[in-house]
Scaffold this active site. Structure first.
Site, PDB file in Angstrom:
ATOM      1  CG  HIS A  55      -2.098  -0.884   1.126  1.00  0.00           C
ATOM      2  ND1 HIS A  55      -2.012  -2.243   1.359  1.00  0.00           N
ATOM      3  CD2 HIS A  55      -3.391  -0.637   0.803  1.00  0.00           C
ATOM      4  CE1 HIS A  55      -3.207  -2.783   1.189  1.00  0.00           C
ATOM      5  NE2 HIS A  55      -4.060  -1.832   0.853  1.00  0.00           N
ATOM      6  CE  LYS A  57      -3.949  -0.435   4.768  1.00  0.00           C
ATOM      7  NZ  LYS A  57      -5.284   0.165   4.933  1.00  0.00           N
TER       8      LYS A  57
END
Length: 266
Positions: A155, A159
């Site tokens: 990701h 995040k």
């Protein structure tokens, strides 16, 4: 089709902006308000990128619900804020559709009980991308035949939680069809702590965080003389909107909490 009145929490975020566009461009959706940690009392069109979106912004979620009387809350904020918003929405008879992750099993049980008590629907989805849900379903099928499994999730570097909710949900689904097993050599030793990643029922989960990524996951299955890899990639945040739309339409028909898009997809 009856109009669904919607409030969006986190409209300035990248996912939030996509959600505003989705609601504005869906004939039976009506955006009636937005919840933001700043800009209280202004209109959304006063923020760059929201021309012609004449809805009020609130910092107080209760005030927002009392004045706009929505059917559904779409929450695309942070894990802690999302948990708070979900509980407040259920207490005020608003059906939450939540795209934030990090809910513990105890928190889900408590929110499920609240949804059943109020007899209204709620959907919490670690991942709104339909392809990601299929990736999890296909992985669950494969886990019946391969016991040695590692999950790699990748990701963007903004995040907040690791591992991702999608990775945790995937491991949970795999564990329903796979007996717990310690993988690797019995005498394996990490010379640098964390080198083998997190562990759930013996399944190893590795989290990658780099700028340039959006949301990606691969599930690797190892067997004698063969390996199977199932992978999904989201290249932009528009990829999540089909799942958001499905969730908003579905949550209006529910009287309980559903965790995971795989439970409502055909």
């Amino acid at each position: 089709m009856e109009t669904i009145k919607i409030v969006i929490a986190g409209p300035r975020g990248r996912m939030g902006r996509e959600a505003v566009s989705l609601v504005q461009n869906t004939e039976h959706f009506e955006l009636v308000g937005a919840i933001d940690r700043i800009n209280n009392g202004t209109l959304l069109h006063e923020i760059d990128g929201f021309q012609n979106v004449d809805v009020p912004i609130y910092t107080d979620i209760v005030e927002c619900f009392q004045e706009t009387k929505p059917d559904v809350l779409i929450d695309l904020t942070t894990p802690e804020t999302g948990k708070y918003h979900t509980e407040v929405a259920l207490q005020h008879g608003v059906r939450p559709v939540v795209g934030t992750t990090g809910f513990s099993s105890e928190e889900l049980e408590r929110l499920s009980a609240l949804a059943e008590e109020r007899q209204i629907g709620a959907i919490i989805a670690p991942n709104f991308a339909v392809g990601a849900v299929l990736m999890m379903k296909f992985s669950q099928m494969a886990a019946k035949y391969f016991q040695d499994i590692e999950i790699i999730e990748l990701h963007h570097d903004q995040k907040l939680d690791a591992p991702s909710g999608t990775a945790v949900k995937t491991a949970e689904l795999l564990s329903t069809v796979r007996e717990p097993k310690k993988q690797g050599h019995p005498d394996e030793k990490e010379t640098i702590q964390g080198a083998r990643g997190a562990e759930q029922d013996g399944i190893r989960i590795h989290s990658v965080r780099l700028p340039g990524l959006i949301a990606h996951q691969e599930v690797m299955f190892g067997g004698n003389g063969q390996m199977l890899t199932i992978r999904h990639d989201s290249f932009n945040r528009a990829s999540f909107m089909s799942g958001v739309k499905l969730s908003v339409d579905t949550v209006m028909k529910l009287d309980l909490l559903v965790y995971g898009l795989e439970n409502i997809i055909e």
